[in-house]
Motif scaffolding. Sequence first.
Motif, PDB file in Angstrom:
ATOM      1  N   SER A  87      -3.531   5.935   7.860  1.00  0.00           N
ATOM      2  CA  SER A  87      -3.845   7.491   7.884  1.00  0.00           C
ATOM      3  C   SER A  87      -3.828   7.892   6.346  1.00  0.00           C
ATOM      4  O   SER A  87      -2.919   7.375   5.478  1.00  0.00           O
ATOM      5  CB  SER A  87      -2.378   8.265   8.447  1.00  0.00           C
ATOM      6  N   ALA A  88      -5.121   8.522   6.028  1.00  0.00           N
ATOM      7  CA  ALA A  88      -5.199   8.831   4.770  1.00  0.00           C
ATOM      8  C   ALA A  88      -4.144   9.820   4.191  1.00  0.00           C
ATOM      9  O   ALA A  88      -3.681   9.883   3.022  1.00  0.00           O
ATOM     10  CB  ALA A  88      -6.748   9.448   4.568  1.00  0.00           C
ATOM     11  N   GLY A  89      -3.689  10.760   5.153  1.00  0.00           N
ATOM     12  CA  GLY A  89      -2.747  11.792   4.918  1.00  0.00           C
ATOM     13  C   GLY A  89      -1.592  10.999   4.305  1.00  0.00           C
ATOM     14  O   GLY A  89      -0.734  11.328   3.312  1.00  0.00           O
ATOM     15  N   ASP A  90      -1.164   9.990   5.165  1.00  0.00           N
ATOM     16  CA  ASP A  90       0.187   9.310   4.950  1.00  0.00           C
ATOM     17  C   ASP A  90       0.141   8.530   3.685  1.00  0.00           C
ATOM     18  O   ASP A  90       0.959   8.383   2.890  1.00  0.00           O
ATOM     19  CB  ASP A  90       0.374   8.484   5.966  1.00  0.00           C
ATOM     20  N   LEU A  91      -1.268   7.952   3.297  1.00  0.00           N
ATOM     21  CA  LEU A  91      -1.241   7.292   2.025  1.00  0.00           C
ATOM     22  C   LEU A  91      -1.139   7.963   0.734  1.00  0.00           C
ATOM     23  O   LEU A  91      -0.810   7.889  -0.153  1.00  0.00           O
ATOM     24  CB  LEU A  91      -2.724   6.596   1.914  1.00  0.00           C
ATOM     25  N   LEU A  92      -1.666   9.186   1.112  1.00  0.00           N
ATOM     26  CA  LEU A  92      -1.633  10.400  -0.115  1.00  0.00           C
ATOM     27  C   LEU A  92      -0.306  10.750  -0.119  1.00  0.00           C
ATOM     28  O   LEU A  92       0.394  10.982  -1.500  1.00  0.00           O
ATOM     29  CB  LEU A  92      -2.468  11.717   0.273  1.00  0.00           C
ATOM     30  N   ARG A  93       0.586  10.969   0.773  1.00  0.00           N
ATOM     31  CA  ARG A  93       1.971  11.467   0.732  1.00  0.00           C
ATOM     32  C   ARG A  93       2.885  10.261   0.116  1.00  0.00           C
ATOM     33  O   ARG A  93       3.654  10.511  -0.612  1.00  0.00           O
ATOM     34  CB  ARG A  93       2.432  11.847   2.075  1.00  0.00           C
ATOM     35  N   ALA A  94       2.457   8.974   0.432  1.00  0.00           N
ATOM     36  CA  ALA A  94       3.387   8.062  -0.230  1.00  0.00           C
ATOM     37  C   ALA A  94       2.918   7.834  -1.436  1.00  0.00           C
ATOM     38  O   ALA A  94       3.860   7.472  -2.496  1.00  0.00           O
ATOM     39  CB  ALA A  94       2.547   6.647   0.498  1.00  0.00           C
ATOM     40  N   GLU A  95       1.763   8.181  -1.929  1.00  0.00           N
ATOM     41  CA  GLU A  95       1.453   8.165  -3.488  1.00  0.00           C
ATOM     42  C   GLU A  95       2.119   9.300  -4.316  1.00  0.00           C
ATOM     43  O   GLU A  95       2.601   9.175  -5.303  1.00  0.00           O
ATOM     44  CB  GLU A  95      -0.192   8.392  -3.431  1.00  0.00           C
ATOM     45  N   ILE A  96       2.506  10.528  -3.544  1.00  0.00           N
ATOM     46  CA  ILE A  96       3.423  11.349  -4.198  1.00  0.00           C
ATOM     47  C   ILE A  96       4.617  10.945  -4.483  1.00  0.00           C
ATOM     48  O   ILE A  96       5.181  10.992  -5.423  1.00  0.00           O
ATOM     49  CB  ILE A  96       3.452  12.701  -3.288  1.00  0.00           C
ATOM     50  N   LYS A  97       5.111  10.379  -3.460  1.00  0.00           N
ATOM     51  CA  LYS A  97       6.675   9.889  -3.237  1.00  0.00           C
ATOM     52  C   LYS A  97       6.799   8.715  -4.537  1.00  0.00           C
ATOM     53  O   LYS A  97       7.778   8.779  -5.059  1.00  0.00           O
ATOM     54  CB  LYS A  97       6.999   9.159  -1.970  1.00  0.00           C
ATOM     55  N   SER A  98       5.631   7.904  -4.801  1.00  0.00           N
ATOM     56  CA  SER A  98       5.830   6.867  -5.684  1.00  0.00           C
ATOM     57  C   SER A  98       5.863   7.396  -7.046  1.00  0.00           C
ATOM     58  O   SER A  98       6.126   6.521  -7.964  1.00  0.00           O
ATOM     59  CB  SER A  98       4.509   5.755  -5.416  1.00  0.00           C
ATOM     60  N   GLY A  99       5.516   8.506  -7.034  1.00  0.00           N
ATOM     61  CA  GLY A  99       5.656   9.000  -8.701  1.00  0.00           C
ATOM     62  C   GLY A  99       4.666   8.756  -9.518  1.00  0.00           C
ATOM     63  O   GLY A  99       4.564   8.747 -10.528  1.00  0.00           O
ATOM     64  N   SER A 100       3.356   8.645  -8.886  1.00  0.00           N
ATOM     65  CA  SER A 100       2.242   8.156  -9.594  1.00  0.00           C
ATOM     66  C   SER A 100       1.721   9.288 -10.336  1.00  0.00           C
ATOM     67  O   SER A 100       2.030  10.374 -10.198  1.00  0.00           O
ATOM     68  CB  SER A 100       0.952   7.567  -8.651  1.00  0.00           C
ATOM     69  N   GLU A 101       0.781   9.323 -11.316  1.00  0.00           N
ATOM     70  CA  GLU A 101       0.293  10.171 -12.102  1.00  0.00           C
ATOM     71  C   GLU A 101      -0.508  11.057 -11.404  1.00  0.00           C
ATOM     72  O   GLU A 101      -0.494  12.302 -11.836  1.00  0.00           O
ATOM     73  CB  GLU A 101      -0.283   9.675 -13.576  1.00  0.00           C
ATOM     74  N   ASN A 102      -0.942  10.997 -10.267  1.00  0.00           N
ATOM     75  CA  ASN A 102      -1.712  11.890  -9.487  1.00  0.00           C
ATOM     76  C   ASN A 102      -0.990  12.734  -8.760  1.00  0.00           C
ATOM     77  O   ASN A 102      -1.410  13.415  -8.117  1.00  0.00           O
ATOM     78  CB  ASN A 102      -2.965  11.039  -8.768  1.00  0.00           C
ATOM     79  N   GLY A 103       0.402  12.205  -8.425  1.00  0.00           N
ATOM     80  CA  GLY A 103       1.259  12.726  -7.517  1.00  0.00           C
ATOM     81  C   GLY A 103       1.171  14.521  -7.144  1.00  0.00           C
ATOM     82  O   GLY A 103       0.981  14.779  -6.416  1.00  0.00           O
ATOM     83  N   THR A 104       1.566  15.001  -8.492  1.00  0.00           N
ATOM     84  CA  THR A 104       1.444  16.449  -8.407  1.00  0.00           C
ATOM     85  C   THR A 104       0.176  17.134  -8.175  1.00  0.00           C
ATOM     86  O   THR A 104       0.270  18.012  -7.226  1.00  0.00           O
ATOM     87  CB  THR A 104       1.961  16.904 -10.076  1.00  0.00           C
ATOM     88  N   MET A 105      -0.911  16.623  -8.539  1.00  0.00           N
ATOM     89  CA  MET A 105      -2.103  17.080  -8.184  1.00  0.00           C
ATOM     90  C   MET A 105      -2.386  16.974  -6.619  1.00  0.00           C
ATOM     91  O   MET A 105      -2.884  17.949  -6.026  1.00  0.00           O
ATOM     92  CB  MET A 105      -3.271  16.401  -9.062  1.00  0.00           C
ATOM     93  N   ILE A 106      -1.950  15.941  -6.115  1.00  0.00           N
ATOM     94  CA  ILE A 106      -2.275  15.313  -4.563  1.00  0.00           C
ATOM     95  C   ILE A 106      -1.328  16.464  -4.032  1.00  0.00           C
ATOM     96  O   ILE A 106      -1.799  17.076  -3.018  1.00  0.00           O
ATOM     97  CB  ILE A 106      -1.797  14.065  -4.345  1.00  0.00           C
ATOM     98  N   GLN A 107      -0.073  16.689  -4.231  1.00  0.00           N
ATOM     99  CA  GLN A 107       0.997  17.340  -3.852  1.00  0.00           C
ATOM    100  C   GLN A 107       0.401  18.917  -3.637  1.00  0.00           C
ATOM    101  O   GLN A 107       0.449  19.777  -2.431  1.00  0.00           O
ATOM    102  CB  GLN A 107       2.099  17.224  -4.514  1.00  0.00           C
ATOM    103  N   ASN A 108      -0.102  19.488  -4.745  1.00  0.00           N
ATOM    104  CA  ASN A 108      -0.553  20.744  -4.803  1.00  0.00           C
ATOM    105  C   ASN A 108      -1.921  20.965  -3.863  1.00  0.00           C
ATOM    106  O   ASN A 108      -1.837  21.828  -3.256  1.00  0.00           O
ATOM    107  CB  ASN A 108      -1.168  21.270  -6.195  1.00  0.00           C
TER     108      ASN A 108
END
Length: 210
Positions: A51-72
């Motif tokens: 799931s692309a959405g789940d992968l993006l949400r996992a990326e937010i949780k992982s604290g990656s540098e893109n996390g905040t951008m993805i979350q917004n």
Amino acid sequence: MGTVVDAAIKEANGSATEKKPSVVFVLGGPGSGKGTQCANIVEHFGYTHLSAGDLLRAEIKSGSENGTMIQNMIKEGKIVPSEVTIKLLQKAMQENGNEKFLIDGFPRNEENRAAFENVTKIEPKFVLFFDCSEEEMERRLLNRNQGRDDDNIETIRKRFKVFLESSLPVVKYYEAKGKVQKIDAGKPVEEVFEAVKAIFAPEHDKVAAA
Ligand code: UDP
Ligand code: MG
């Protein structure tokens, strides 16, 4: 084959020397049942669900540098830049190693679609499209209570708009190529799965007989 040199070539070429996996895109509006039905397909037909959405949400949780951008972007129902999502999908496919994937909730716009094909050189085997009324999707999203930031009425309306304006054209693109399998997704889960099974079963039999 399998020598150190082969391994080095493989490494240098990335996945170029490996067999390309087979991909089914699973598309449909938010709340159309993509995730639910993908879980059923995995159980019966040996696919891996991404799931692309789940992968993006996992990326937010992982604290990656893109996390905040993805979350917004998710909070606003907007589509995350293709390169971010495609990298996550590629990584997930490589790490998993299965040869059959359901890619759920991607591509969400024409740019996603073209970039995925250019970068991975993978053409989907077909597109499974869950067709559902907005009224029913809204009801499901407001009832599902998964604690998602974007399952509130304000974001839901934005997601519907993005789906109509950006994602449906992707379905139309594949329809013109004769690649869309459309499912009436407004029914109860079991009934929808019966229709889904009818699409995957012949393919499954063919593989089993080969
Ligand atoms: N999203 C995105 N690109 C994708 C998949 C998801 O930008 O390829 C973002 C987008 O903001 C979307 C949100 O993630 O609204 C939730 O997507 P998901 O597929 O999880 O929602 P669903 O459609 O399944 O309810
Ligand atoms: Mg989903």
